[in-house]
Scaffold this motif. Structure first.
Motif, PDB file in Angstrom:
ATOM      1  N   VAL A 353      18.462  -1.968 -23.963  1.00 51.78           N
ATOM      2  CA  VAL A 353      17.816  -0.912 -23.177  1.00 51.78           C
ATOM      3  C   VAL A 353      17.087   0.058 -24.103  1.00 51.78           C
ATOM      4  O   VAL A 353      15.920   0.411 -23.886  1.00 51.78           O
ATOM      5  N   VAL A 354      17.767   0.496 -25.143  1.00 53.19           N
ATOM      6  CA  VAL A 354      17.165   1.442 -26.088  1.00 53.19           C
ATOM      7  C   VAL A 354      15.954   0.816 -26.769  1.00 53.19           C
ATOM      8  O   VAL A 354      14.923   1.468 -26.967  1.00 53.19           O
ATOM      9  N   GLN A 355      16.074  -0.464 -27.115  1.00 52.47           N
ATOM     10  CA  GLN A 355      14.962  -1.161 -27.762  1.00 52.47           C
ATOM     11  C   GLN A 355      13.740  -1.179 -26.859  1.00 52.47           C
ATOM     12  O   GLN A 355      12.614  -0.919 -27.296  1.00 52.47           O
ATOM     13  N   ALA A 356      13.937  -1.486 -25.575  1.00 49.50           N
ATOM     14  CA  ALA A 356      12.809  -1.547 -24.642  1.00 49.50           C
ATOM     15  C   ALA A 356      12.177  -0.179 -24.461  1.00 49.50           C
ATOM     16  O   ALA A 356      10.951  -0.035 -24.472  1.00 49.50           O
ATOM     17  N   LEU A 357      13.017   0.843 -24.292  1.00 46.71           N
ATOM     18  CA  LEU A 357      12.489   2.205 -24.121  1.00 46.71           C
ATOM     19  C   LEU A 357      11.686   2.646 -25.343  1.00 46.71           C
ATOM     20  O   LEU A 357      10.580   3.185 -25.223  1.00 46.71           O
ATOM     21  N   ALA A 358      12.250   2.404 -26.518  1.00 49.44           N
ATOM     22  CA  ALA A 358      11.580   2.825 -27.749  1.00 49.44           C
ATOM     23  C   ALA A 358      10.270   2.066 -27.956  1.00 49.44           C
ATOM     24  O   ALA A 358       9.245   2.654 -28.329  1.00 49.44           O
ATOM     25  N   LEU A 359      10.300   0.765 -27.701  1.00 46.19           N
ATOM     26  CA  LEU A 359       9.108  -0.047 -27.926  1.00 46.19           C
ATOM     27  C   LEU A 359       8.001   0.315 -26.947  1.00 46.19           C
ATOM     28  O   LEU A 359       6.836   0.470 -27.322  1.00 46.19           O
ATOM     29  N   ALA A 360       8.375   0.465 -25.667  1.00 43.52           N
ATOM     30  CA  ALA A 360       7.366   0.807 -24.665  1.00 43.52           C
ATOM     31  C   ALA A 360       6.767   2.173 -24.938  1.00 43.52           C
ATOM     32  O   ALA A 360       5.543   2.359 -24.946  1.00 43.52           O
ATOM     33  N   THR A 361       7.629   3.154 -25.177  1.00 45.16           N
ATOM     34  CA  THR A 361       7.139   4.506 -25.439  1.00 45.16           C
ATOM     35  C   THR A 361       6.315   4.557 -26.711  1.00 45.16           C
ATOM     36  O   THR A 361       5.272   5.228 -26.782  1.00 45.16           O
ATOM     37  N   GLY A 362       6.748   3.828 -27.751  1.00 43.25           N
ATOM     38  CA  GLY A 362       6.025   3.836 -29.016  1.00 43.25           C
ATOM     39  C   GLY A 362       4.631   3.249 -28.902  1.00 43.25           C
ATOM     40  O   GLY A 362       3.661   3.827 -29.406  1.00 43.25           O
ATOM     41  N   LEU A 363       4.515   2.101 -28.209  1.00 40.90           N
ATOM     42  CA  LEU A 363       3.201   1.480 -28.060  1.00 40.90           C
ATOM     43  C   LEU A 363       2.253   2.337 -27.225  1.00 40.90           C
ATOM     44  O   LEU A 363       1.085   2.520 -27.567  1.00 40.90           O
ATOM     45  N   VAL A 364       2.773   2.862 -26.111  1.00 40.91           N
ATOM     46  CA  VAL A 364       1.938   3.707 -25.257  1.00 40.91           C
ATOM     47  C   VAL A 364       1.517   4.963 -26.010  1.00 40.91           C
ATOM     48  O   VAL A 364       0.356   5.391 -25.956  1.00 40.91           O
ATOM     49  N   ALA A 365       2.465   5.561 -26.745  1.00 38.01           N
ATOM     50  CA  ALA A 365       2.148   6.776 -27.500  1.00 38.01           C
ATOM     51  C   ALA A 365       1.146   6.488 -28.615  1.00 38.01           C
ATOM     52  O   ALA A 365       0.247   7.289 -28.888  1.00 38.01           O
TER      53      ALA A 365
END
Length: 387
Positions: A353-365
């Protein structure tokens, strides 16, 4: 009451906003990565929980009955405290189930058809083997001397349509032996104890020529060098037997498992990269509209900090929505794969879950930050004149 939040929510819900592009482009790759992470975690947890704390160091095959005492003496002399366990082992092929030749049987589940193909390991035993539990029927009494009986593994029996009282025929050394199913066993194969799909009553097969299968369990303090030396001495003193080191077999399985998971992760990463490129294109398309919006906001008195905050909140929310979409889809895919295909209990993993949140937020940001920087650099006057 918070203009930055209002602007972010307005952009997310706008007809020409980035929400659909971001969720669809990044969501597919993230969903695959989440599914792989959850599947990986569940399989590792299942293997770790079911494998015994102390497993045999060696399986030794094709031991002549006359040589077993000498092998036991050699191992115990070299490594005091070693524990050996043995069982008779024959080879036989199932030829009939309930009187029907196996070649004529239809509708057999694919996961059970292997037991009908080729020779199978067979044994006989006076008592229930270690790692097995009788779940239906009764085990034969000590010294049983009646008609041939057999104990069948419960899960395979269900898939083959066998019940207590049915007859199975196996061909052993060219002779057909028919036995009635007396009981069904649940076998914990992960215990690594000696177990077989079919266990016959002793009076059925004891007179047939056969060798022994044995396990060697060395003390916990045994070094790797001492363990390897046992295998070498066995091979030198008894060339006819085959010693298989359990840790080597487990290591080989782990190596294959890691390669498969890595390949799937690479496929997920490629999908994610493709999604990131689609996201970059969507941001480039929306760039003109965002510049016009920023120009109007600057004319109305908005500071760079407020515009930057609005974009940051928007991209943060977009990342959270994308991660939520990926988590739901990925978890559903992992659950279906584990429970319906692999028959492994589903286990939720917070690291995924943390990996998905971090990856999604990081790419969008990342992509959004580049676009926001260009928007903030735009001068209002040229754009106002152009309009």
């Amino acid at each position: 009451r918070v203009p930055e939040l209002a602007l972010a929510l307005g952009n997310i819900g706008a007809p020409g906003g980035l929400t659909r592009s971001v969720v669809l482009s990044l969501g597919a790759g993230l969903s695959l990565l989440v599914a792989v992470a959850l599947t990986d975690a569940a399989i590792v947890r299942e293997m770790s929980s079911r494998l015994p704390e102390k497993s045999p160091n060696y399986f030794v095959l094709d031991i002549p009955k006359a040589d077993y005492p000498a092998i036991a003496d050699l191992v115990k002399r070299d490594v005091p405290g070693a524990v050996l366990d043995s069982a008779p082992m024959l080879r036989g092929r199932l030829v009939r189930l309930k009187g029907v030749p196996v070649e004529e049987m239809k509708g057999i589940a694919p996961e059970a058809s292997w037991v009908l193909n080729g020779d199978r390991g067979l044994t006989y035993a006076e008592a229930v083997p270690e790692g097995s539990r009788v779940v239906a029927g009764d085990w034969w009494q000590p010294g049983y001397a009646g008609p041939p009986l057999v104990s069948f593994e419960a899960d395979l029996a269900k898939k083959l349509g066998l019940v207590i009282g049915d007859e199975v025929t196996v061909n052993v050394l060219g002779r057909n032996v028919t036995a009635r199913i007396a009981n069904l066993r649940e076998v914990n194969w992960e215990s690594l104890a000696i177990n077989f799909v079919m266990v016959f009553s002793p009076n059925t097969l004891a007179a047939a020529p056969h060798n022994l299968l044995a396990t060697i369990m060395l003390p916990k303090a045994t070094t790797l060098a001492e363990e390897a030396a046992v295998g070498r001495r066995l091979g030198k003193a008894f060339p006819a037997v085959t010693a298989i080191r359990v840790k080597d077999a487990i290591a080989a399985f782990n190596a294959i498992f890691v390669k498969v998971m890595t390949a799937v992760r690479v496929a997920g990463s490629v999908t994610l990269v493709a999604g990131a490129l689609v996201l970059a294109g969507a941001l480039a398309t929306a760039q003109r509209r965002r510049i016009k919006e920023a120009v109007i906001l600057k004319v109305l008195g908005a500071t760079r900090r407020r515009i930057l905050t609005a974009h940051f909140v928007e991209y943060l929310l977009l990342g959270a929505v994308t991660a939520g979409f990926a988590l739901v889809l990925g978890a559903a895919a992992a659950w279906a794969t584990l429970t319906l295909v692999m028959d492994v209990p589903f286990a939720f993993s917070w690291p995924a879950v943390v990996q998905a949140l971090a990856l999604a937020t990081g790419l969008v940001a990342l992509f959004g930050g580049v676009g926001t920087w260009r928007v903030l650099q735009a001068r209002p006057v040229p754009h106002l004149r152009a309009e």
